[in-house]
Enzyme design. Structure first.
Site, PDB file in Angstrom:
ATOM      1  N   GLU A 159     -32.718 -39.855   0.827  1.00 47.39           N
ATOM      2  CA  GLU A 159     -33.456 -40.759  -0.052  1.00 47.39           C
ATOM      3  C   GLU A 159     -34.501 -39.990  -0.858  1.00 47.39           C
ATOM      4  O   GLU A 159     -35.219 -39.149  -0.318  1.00 47.39           O
ATOM      5  CB  GLU A 159     -34.134 -41.855   0.777  1.00 47.39           C
ATOM      6  CG  GLU A 159     -34.822 -42.910  -0.070  1.00 47.39           C
ATOM      7  CD  GLU A 159     -35.560 -43.941   0.761  1.00 47.39           C
ATOM      8  OE1 GLU A 159     -35.857 -45.013   0.218  1.00 47.39           O
ATOM      9  OE2 GLU A 159     -35.843 -43.669   1.953  1.00 47.39           O
TER      10      GLU A 159
ATOM     11  N   HIS B   3     -29.128 -43.706 -10.115  1.00 47.28           N
ATOM     12  CA  HIS B   3     -29.717 -44.938 -10.647  1.00 47.28           C
ATOM     13  C   HIS B   3     -29.951 -44.760 -12.144  1.00 47.28           C
ATOM     14  O   HIS B   3     -30.004 -43.638 -12.649  1.00 47.28           O
ATOM     15  CB  HIS B   3     -31.010 -45.289  -9.906  1.00 47.28           C
ATOM     16  CG  HIS B   3     -30.773 -45.952  -8.584  1.00 47.28           C
ATOM     17  ND1 HIS B   3     -30.923 -47.303  -8.384  1.00 47.28           N
ATOM     18  CD2 HIS B   3     -30.363 -45.440  -7.395  1.00 47.28           C
ATOM     19  CE1 HIS B   3     -30.630 -47.603  -7.128  1.00 47.28           C
ATOM     20  NE2 HIS B   3     -30.290 -46.483  -6.503  1.00 47.28           N
TER      21      HIS B   3
ATOM     22  N   HIS C  48     -25.529 -40.164  -5.704  1.00 47.96           N
ATOM     23  CA  HIS C  48     -25.901 -41.580  -5.767  1.00 47.96           C
ATOM     24  C   HIS C  48     -26.950 -41.725  -6.865  1.00 47.96           C
ATOM     25  O   HIS C  48     -28.109 -41.368  -6.682  1.00 47.96           O
ATOM     26  CB  HIS C  48     -26.461 -42.022  -4.404  1.00 47.96           C
ATOM     27  CG  HIS C  48     -26.895 -43.456  -4.345  1.00 47.96           C
ATOM     28  ND1 HIS C  48     -26.123 -44.443  -3.776  1.00 47.96           N
ATOM     29  CD2 HIS C  48     -28.020 -44.070  -4.780  1.00 47.96           C
ATOM     30  CE1 HIS C  48     -26.760 -45.602  -3.851  1.00 47.96           C
ATOM     31  NE2 HIS C  48     -27.916 -45.402  -4.465  1.00 47.96           N
TER      32      HIS C  48
ATOM     33  N   TYR D 269     -27.875 -40.291   3.857  1.00 45.80           N
ATOM     34  CA  TYR D 269     -28.522 -40.378   2.554  1.00 45.80           C
ATOM     35  C   TYR D 269     -29.770 -39.497   2.566  1.00 45.80           C
ATOM     36  O   TYR D 269     -30.583 -39.587   3.496  1.00 45.80           O
ATOM     37  CB  TYR D 269     -28.991 -41.810   2.279  1.00 45.80           C
ATOM     38  CG  TYR D 269     -27.994 -42.727   1.626  1.00 45.80           C
ATOM     39  CD1 TYR D 269     -27.768 -42.670   0.261  1.00 45.80           C
ATOM     40  CD2 TYR D 269     -27.329 -43.692   2.374  1.00 45.80           C
ATOM     41  CE1 TYR D 269     -26.875 -43.542  -0.349  1.00 45.80           C
ATOM     42  CE2 TYR D 269     -26.443 -44.564   1.771  1.00 45.80           C
ATOM     43  CZ  TYR D 269     -26.215 -44.483   0.408  1.00 45.80           C
ATOM     44  OH  TYR D 269     -25.344 -45.344  -0.188  1.00 45.80           O
TER      45      TYR D 269
ATOM     46  N   ARG E 255     -24.166 -53.738  -1.188  1.00 42.74           N
ATOM     47  CA  ARG E 255     -25.369 -53.320  -0.472  1.00 42.74           C
ATOM     48  C   ARG E 255     -26.496 -53.016  -1.454  1.00 42.74           C
ATOM     49  O   ARG E 255     -27.422 -53.792  -1.631  1.00 42.74           O
ATOM     50  CB  ARG E 255     -25.065 -52.109   0.413  1.00 42.74           C
ATOM     51  CG  ARG E 255     -26.100 -51.865   1.505  1.00 42.74           C
ATOM     52  CD  ARG E 255     -27.343 -51.119   1.030  1.00 42.74           C
ATOM     53  NE  ARG E 255     -27.031 -49.810   0.454  1.00 42.74           N
ATOM     54  CZ  ARG E 255     -27.928 -49.059  -0.186  1.00 42.74           C
ATOM     55  NH1 ARG E 255     -29.164 -49.503  -0.368  1.00 42.74           N
ATOM     56  NH2 ARG E 255     -27.575 -47.898  -0.697  1.00 42.74           N
ATOM     57  N   ASP E 256     -26.385 -51.929  -2.185  1.00 41.06           N
ATOM     58  CA  ASP E 256     -27.430 -51.576  -3.143  1.00 41.06           C
ATOM     59  C   ASP E 256     -27.443 -52.564  -4.306  1.00 41.06           C
ATOM     60  O   ASP E 256     -28.506 -52.931  -4.830  1.00 41.06           O
ATOM     61  CB  ASP E 256     -27.195 -50.160  -3.665  1.00 41.06           C
ATOM     62  CG  ASP E 256     -28.500 -49.431  -3.963  1.00 41.06           C
ATOM     63  OD1 ASP E 256     -29.558 -50.055  -3.844  1.00 41.06           O
ATOM     64  OD2 ASP E 256     -28.445 -48.243  -4.310  1.00 41.06           O
TER      65      ASP E 256
ATOM     66  N   THR F 205     -32.860 -41.701  -6.234  1.00 45.99           N
ATOM     67  CA  THR F 205     -33.289 -43.046  -5.860  1.00 45.99           C
ATOM     68  C   THR F 205     -34.068 -43.749  -6.964  1.00 45.99           C
ATOM     69  O   THR F 205     -33.914 -44.958  -7.176  1.00 45.99           O
ATOM     70  CB  THR F 205     -34.152 -42.981  -4.579  1.00 45.99           C
ATOM     71  OG1 THR F 205     -33.403 -42.311  -3.560  1.00 45.99           O
ATOM     72  CG2 THR F 205     -34.551 -44.364  -4.100  1.00 45.99           C
TER      73      THR F 205
END
Length: 511
Positions: A146, A209, A207, A144, A16-17, A179
């Site tokens: 975000e 990045h 989550h 989530y 997905r991501d 994010t």
């Protein structure tokens, strides 16, 4: 029960991501194969496979994966990213049969007011309506947050208001999303520690990045601060600098913390190669854990140290990941490097010949030429006056391919002085050649390993008549170390044929 008594759950977001990587788009067959490997072999806990309402193709991909997951009893481990759209995402999910919704909500006041142009109260009401529709359809919901990282850094009151209000709804897990990859490990620790202290009964996952190349460190800070799960992507696929890389996160988590996961380390390399091939995104040779060169010792002194007691080995042992140590051959090689490579080939040389081989390897290294373990039999044969290619050689080969033409190949092989001819067709010129070769090898009762990887290299800025280097990797079942052969020619097909011929010389020399 303390957090350290609970295994850290791993949600893989490669499909997905990770698919938001520039130029990456998986077919449904590729998504299904990756999902199977992630859940059955690698043993991650859950897989987020798609975003809702993206395309008809994505809808069909999710349906195929759901059908497989139902048969395997794994439906509750398949998850979808969806949106605060009341019933549209829910209806889409009903059509696919998927049962877990990861709802994308606004975790920062900046995103809420400037993108949605709504008040917190309005957003919370919209979330509640969407969750209510999902629960009425027996769909479980996680959320989530975000841009949570910027939310915490610049609008902390909103984040705490969000968690206070939204936690009243029937939600399983809360995903704290960095994010834009803006946080440092200290900021992650401070933020998550304060949130888990204030909301001790909520299940939080991180989550991350990798924009600052801090995703792995941030994941470690997150688990030490109280999260119960981490989101990762194979090879770190993802938008911009990518997501937290599965391979490095799992290894660091197992080695540097008291936390454990269900992930099978020996399958990490296979997962990496599978995603590399399907995504078309080559990983760098020095990428931690899965890169081609990360278990390669180049300096002769390192090979000597390993020989005398693994003096240059660290806890990241190649055997953990189904790989083995490699000793590079070049101008920095020492006698120990030659000895280790010969040992892997099952060869023993006299000290005099071994010294001559080392001198030749150093000479080739000074000429900036690549020397592999598979080149050693050729070097030895040259030094001792043998002709390694005498037993098997291609006398001629014609390959025909083009637009609107079925690729064909005709070959003539000389084996021990006797000529053999064969022809074949295939999906491409090299495939047609291999089908023709297969007929000859079957007649000669010679078996070769399966093709594992095929890479073509040309000089940067080279002309159309430049030499092409074709590197083919071959692998037998249950063998850790593959065989790499190189062919060089101005014609790409001929370079591949030369690389294949070299493989046969190696096999027949060992035989």
């Amino acid at each position: 029960m303390t957090p350290k008594d609970v295994p850290i759950q791993i949600l893989d977001v490669t499909l997905r991501d990770g698919e938001q990587t520039n130029g990456v788009s998986f077919s449904w067959q590729q998504k299904l194969n990756i999902t199977k490997h992630l859940l059955k072999d690698l043993k991650v806990n859950r897989v987020e496979i798609a975003s809702a309402r993206v395309s008809p193709g994505e809808f069909e991909a999710v349906k195929k994966i759901v059908e497989w997951a139902k048969v395997e009893g794994l439906l509750d481990r398949i998850e979808i990213l969806g949106f605060v759209d009341f019933d549209k995402t829910v209806e889409w999910m009903k059509g696919t049969g998927v049962k877990v919704l990861n709802l994308l909500t606004k975790g920062s006041y900046n995103h809420l007011t400037n993108q949605l142009r709504k008040t917190p109260k309005q957003h919370f009401e919209d979330i509640e309506k969407t969750i209510s529709n999902a629960k009425n359809t027996n769909i479980d919901v996680n959320v989530y947050l975000e841009d949570w990282s910027n939310g915490y850094l610049f609008s902390k009151d909103y984040v705490f208001e969000y968690l206070t209000e939204v936690s009243k709804f029937p939600i399983g897990k809360f995903f704290l999303a960095d994010t834009l990859g803006v946080m440092s490990p200290n900021e992650v620790k401070e933020a998550i520690s304060s949130i888990t202290k204030e909301f001790p009964n909520l299940w939080f996952e991180f989550h991350g990045h990798n924009d600052y190349d801090l995703a792995v460190a941030n994941c470690l800070s997150a688990v030490e601060s109280g999260v119960r799960g981490l989101h990762v992507a194979v090879n770190g696929l993802g938008e911009r600098a990518g997501n937290s890389p599965l391979e490095a996160v799992i290894t660091a988590l197992h080695d540097k913390t008291k936390f454990r996961t269900s992930v099978e380390e020996k399958e990490i390399t296979n997962a990496s190669r599978l995603v590399e091939i399907f995504s078309g995104k080559r990983i760098s040779d020095n990428r931690p854990i899965v890169g081609e060169d990360v278990f390669t010792q180049t300096a002769g002194v390192h090979a000597d140290g390993d020989k005398k007691g693994n003096l240059y080995a660290n806890p990241i042992l190649p055997e953990r990941f189904g790989r083995s140590r490699v000793y590079a051959l070049g101008k920095l090689a020492g006698r120990a490097s030659i000895t280790e490579n010969l040992k892997q080939l099952g060869m023993v040389l006299s000290p005099e010949i071994e010294k001559k081989v080392l001198d030749r390897v150093i000479e080739l290294g000074d000429q900036n030429k690549t020397v592999t373990k598979e080149d050693l039999p050729y070097i030895i044969a040259d030094i001792t006056g043998e002709n390694l290619g005498a037993s098997f050689r291609f006398e001629n080969c014609t390959v025909t391919s083009g637009i609107g033409v079925k690729p064909k190949a005709e070959i003539q092989v000389n084996y021990l002085g006797k000529l053999y001819k064969a022809s074949g067709e295939g999906d491409g010129g090299y495939d047609a050649f291999m089908n023709a070769l297969g007929k000859v090898l079957q007649e000669l009762d010679i078996q070769i390993p399966s093709l594992h990887d095929y890479e073509v290299r040309i000089p940067p800025g080279g002309n159309t008549n430049a030499l092409v280097e074709t590197v083919i990797t071959w692998k037998r079942p249950n063998e850790v170390q593959p065989i790499r052969t190189i062919g060089i020619d101005s014609d790409q097909q001929v370079a591949a044929i030369k690389a294949t011929e070299r493989l046969l010389h190696i096999i027949l020399a060992n035989k």
